[in-house]
Design a protein around this motif. Structure first.
Motif, mmCIF file in Angstrom:
data_model
loop_
_atom_site.group_PDB
_atom_site.id
_atom_site.type_symbol
_atom_site.label_atom_id
_atom_site.label_comp_id
_atom_site.label_asym_id
_atom_site.label_seq_id
_atom_site.Cartn_x
_atom_site.Cartn_y
_atom_site.Cartn_z
ATOM 1 N N LEU A 19 -64.412 47.352 0.594
ATOM 2 C CA LEU A 19 -64.212 46.010 0.044
ATOM 3 C C LEU A 19 -63.761 45.030 1.128
ATOM 4 C CD1 LEU A 19 -62.542 46.997 -3.341
ATOM 5 C CD2 LEU A 19 -64.825 45.990 -3.012
ATOM 6 N N ARG A 20 -62.881 45.485 1.996
ATOM 7 C CA ARG A 20 -62.405 44.617 3.091
ATOM 8 C C ARG A 20 -63.541 44.306 4.064
ATOM 9 N NH1 ARG A 20 -58.842 41.562 3.770
ATOM 10 N NH2 ARG A 20 -57.677 42.421 5.493
ATOM 11 N N GLU A 21 -64.415 45.296 4.322
ATOM 12 C CA GLU A 21 -65.563 45.066 5.209
ATOM 13 C C GLU A 21 -66.547 44.068 4.610
ATOM 14 O OE1 GLU A 21 -66.323 46.011 8.391
ATOM 15 O OE2 GLU A 21 -64.242 46.689 8.415
ATOM 16 N N ARG A 22 -66.557 43.972 3.309
ATOM 17 C CA ARG A 22 -67.421 42.992 2.638
ATOM 18 C C ARG A 22 -66.812 41.598 2.651
ATOM 19 N NH1 ARG A 22 -68.377 46.629 -2.553
ATOM 20 N NH2 ARG A 22 -69.545 48.310 -1.565
ATOM 21 N N GLY A 23 -65.652 41.451 3.300
ATOM 22 C CA GLY A 23 -65.035 40.136 3.451
ATOM 23 C C GLY A 23 -63.999 39.784 2.411
ATOM 24 N N ARG A 24 -63.648 40.721 1.552
ATOM 25 C CA ARG A 24 -62.646 40.439 0.528
ATOM 26 C C ARG A 24 -61.247 40.429 1.146
ATOM 27 N NH1 ARG A 24 -65.703 43.470 -3.236
ATOM 28 N NH2 ARG A 24 -67.135 42.106 -4.338
ATOM 29 N N THR A 25 -60.410 39.550 0.654
ATOM 30 C CA THR A 25 -59.028 39.488 1.122
ATOM 31 C C THR A 25 -58.228 40.627 0.484
ATOM 32 O OG1 THR A 25 -58.254 38.100 -0.692
ATOM 33 C CG2 THR A 25 -59.150 36.968 1.273
ATOM 34 N N GLN A 26 -57.061 40.875 1.021
ATOM 35 C CA GLN A 26 -56.206 41.907 0.421
ATOM 36 C C GLN A 26 -55.861 41.532 -1.019
ATOM 37 O OE1 GLN A 26 -52.825 42.515 3.005
ATOM 38 N NE2 GLN A 26 -53.926 44.036 4.218
ATOM 39 N N ARG A 27 -55.630 40.261 -1.250
ATOM 40 C CA ARG A 27 -55.291 39.801 -2.606
ATOM 41 C C ARG A 27 -56.456 40.055 -3.567
ATOM 42 N NH1 ARG A 27 -52.509 34.796 -2.033
ATOM 43 N NH2 ARG A 27 -50.706 36.142 -2.072
ATOM 44 N N GLU A 28 -57.689 39.773 -3.117
ATOM 45 C CA GLU A 28 -58.869 40.005 -3.957
ATOM 46 C C GLU A 28 -59.064 41.495 -4.228
ATOM 47 O OE1 GLU A 28 -61.610 36.183 -2.546
ATOM 48 O OE2 GLU A 28 -61.708 38.074 -1.441
ATOM 49 N N VAL A 29 -58.869 42.313 -3.201
ATOM 50 C CA VAL A 29 -59.001 43.764 -3.371
ATOM 51 C C VAL A 29 -57.942 44.259 -4.354
ATOM 52 C CG1 VAL A 29 -58.836 46.008 -2.216
ATOM 53 C CG2 VAL A 29 -60.059 44.118 -1.106
ATOM 54 N N ALA A 30 -56.725 43.785 -4.200
ATOM 55 C CA ALA A 30 -55.639 44.199 -5.088
ATOM 56 C C ALA A 30 -55.955 43.846 -6.541
ATOM 57 C CB ALA A 30 -54.329 43.543 -4.657
ATOM 58 N N GLU A 32 -58.935 43.392 -7.873
ATOM 59 C CA GLU A 32 -60.064 44.208 -8.332
ATOM 60 C C GLU A 32 -59.635 45.634 -8.664
ATOM 61 O OE1 GLU A 32 -64.422 45.676 -6.735
ATOM 62 O OE2 GLU A 32 -63.652 43.732 -6.085
ATOM 63 N N LEU A 33 -58.683 46.179 -7.884
ATOM 64 C CA LEU A 33 -58.259 47.564 -8.081
ATOM 65 C C LEU A 33 -57.029 47.696 -8.973
ATOM 66 C CD1 LEU A 33 -58.753 48.928 -4.447
ATOM 67 C CD2 LEU A 33 -60.351 48.995 -6.380
ATOM 68 N N GLY A 34 -56.488 46.568 -9.420
ATOM 69 C CA GLY A 34 -55.325 46.606 -10.295
ATOM 70 C C GLY A 34 -54.071 47.102 -9.594
ATOM 71 N N THR A 35 -53.845 46.629 -8.370
ATOM 72 C CA THR A 35 -52.677 47.041 -7.600
ATOM 73 C C THR A 35 -52.100 45.814 -6.892
ATOM 74 O OG1 THR A 35 -51.844 48.680 -6.018
ATOM 75 C CG2 THR A 35 -54.009 47.726 -5.548
ATOM 76 N N THR A 36 -51.199 46.013 -5.965
ATOM 77 C CA THR A 36 -50.560 44.905 -5.267
ATOM 78 C C THR A 36 -51.138 44.719 -3.860
ATOM 79 O OG1 THR A 36 -48.851 46.310 -4.296
ATOM 80 C CG2 THR A 36 -48.397 45.367 -6.482
ATOM 81 N N ASP A 37 -50.914 43.527 -3.312
ATOM 82 C CA ASP A 37 -51.326 43.239 -1.937
ATOM 83 C C ASP A 37 -50.680 44.236 -0.971
ATOM 84 O OD1 ASP A 37 -52.201 40.993 -3.300
ATOM 85 O OD2 ASP A 37 -51.244 39.552 -1.956
ATOM 86 N N SER A 38 -49.409 44.514 -1.177
ATOM 87 C CA SER A 38 -48.695 45.409 -0.257
ATOM 88 C C SER A 38 -49.242 46.829 -0.341
ATOM 89 C CB SER A 38 -47.190 45.389 -0.498
ATOM 90 O OG SER A 38 -46.881 45.817 -1.799
ATOM 91 N N ASN A 39 -49.684 47.238 -1.524
ATOM 92 C CA ASN A 39 -50.275 48.568 -1.655
ATOM 93 C C ASN A 39 -51.612 48.625 -0.921
ATOM 94 O OD1 ASN A 39 -50.336 51.282 -2.576
ATOM 95 N ND2 ASN A 39 -51.751 50.661 -4.214
ATOM 96 N N VAL A 40 -52.411 47.575 -1.042
ATOM 97 C CA VAL A 40 -53.685 47.512 -0.321
ATOM 98 C C VAL A 40 -53.425 47.570 1.184
ATOM 99 C CG1 VAL A 40 -55.675 46.035 0.230
ATOM 100 C CG2 VAL A 40 -54.959 46.342 -2.151
ATOM 101 N N SER A 41 -52.414 46.843 1.635
ATOM 102 C CA SER A 41 -52.057 46.849 3.054
ATOM 103 C C SER A 41 -51.646 48.261 3.494
ATOM 104 C CB SER A 41 -50.912 45.867 3.306
ATOM 105 O OG SER A 41 -50.527 45.890 4.652
ATOM 106 N N ALA A 42 -50.857 48.938 2.685
ATOM 107 C CA ALA A 42 -50.423 50.305 3.020
ATOM 108 C C ALA A 42 -51.609 51.264 3.062
ATOM 109 C CB ALA A 42 -49.387 50.786 2.008
ATOM 110 N N ILE A 43 -52.556 51.102 2.141
ATOM 111 C CA ILE A 43 -53.751 51.947 2.119
ATOM 112 C C ILE A 43 -54.575 51.718 3.384
ATOM 113 C CG2 ILE A 43 -55.962 52.335 0.950
ATOM 114 C CD1 ILE A 43 -54.418 51.748 -1.719
ATOM 115 N N GLU A 44 -54.730 50.457 3.773
ATOM 116 C CA GLU A 44 -55.466 50.144 5.002
ATOM 117 C C GLU A 44 -54.793 50.760 6.228
ATOM 118 O OE1 GLU A 44 -57.824 46.244 5.543
ATOM 119 O OE2 GLU A 44 -56.044 45.713 4.373
#
Length: 141
Positions: A19-30, A32-44
C-alpha cells in the motif's frame, strides 16, 4: 497481494509495504486496515528491519562461500586492510577486481558503519570470490 509465504516478511508487513509503494500515506493505510498511524509505522519499521537482516544474511553467506576468506581484527586501518586483501588474493591465486582507489571506495562504502575515519571498530570477515569480488561482513551488533 503478493504471497509472503516464501519470505521472512509477515502478511501484514507485505500488505502495508504494498500500500505504501502505491503512494498511500500512513494515515490512509491505517484507515484502510482499521489500525493507527503509529501501528502502520511500527509495521513498516519491522519490515525494513527484516529486509536489512536478510541483506546481512546474504552478505554473510556470500562471504562464507568465497574461496579465500580471512578475518581482520578491530583496530585495523584501511590501508592495512587493503594490503591484506591483495596479499590474500595473491596467495590464493585470485585477481582482485579493484584497483587500489576503487577498493578503498568499495570498503568505505560497505564498512562505513563499523569504521571511524580510517580505522575498523569491529572485526571484519573478508571473502575473495573467484571472479575477483571482495565480500565483507562485519558484526555490527
Amino acid at each position: 497481494m503478493t504471497d509472503p509465504g516464501a519470505t521472512i516478511l509477515t502478511d501484514r508487513q507485505v500488505e502495508v509495504l504494498e500500500l505504501r509503494e502505491r503512494g498511500r500515506t500512513q494515515r490512509e493505510v491505517a484507515a484502510e486496515l482499521g489500525t493507527t498511524d503509529s501501528n502502520v509505522s511500527a509495521i513498516e519499521r519491522a519490515a525494513e528491519d527484516n529486509v536489512e537482516k536478510a541483506r546481512r544474511t546474504l552478505d554473510l553467506v556470500r562471504t562464507l562461500r568465497a574461496p579465500a576468506r580471512f578475518t581482520v581484527p578491530a583496530g585495523t586501518c584501511f590501508e592495512d586492510l587493503v594490503d591484506r586483501i591483495y596479499e590474500r588474493g595473491d596467495e590464493a591465486g585470485l585477481k582482485v577486481d579493484y584497483c587500489r582507489p576503487e577498493l578503498y571506495a568499495h570498503l568505505y562504502g560497505v564498512l562505513g558503519d563499523v569504521a571511524n575515519e580510517n580505522m575498523l571498530n569491529a572485526a571484519v570477515s573478508v571473502g575473495l570470490t573467484s571472479d575477483g569480488e571482495v565480500r565483507v561482513f562485519a558484526d555490527e551488533s
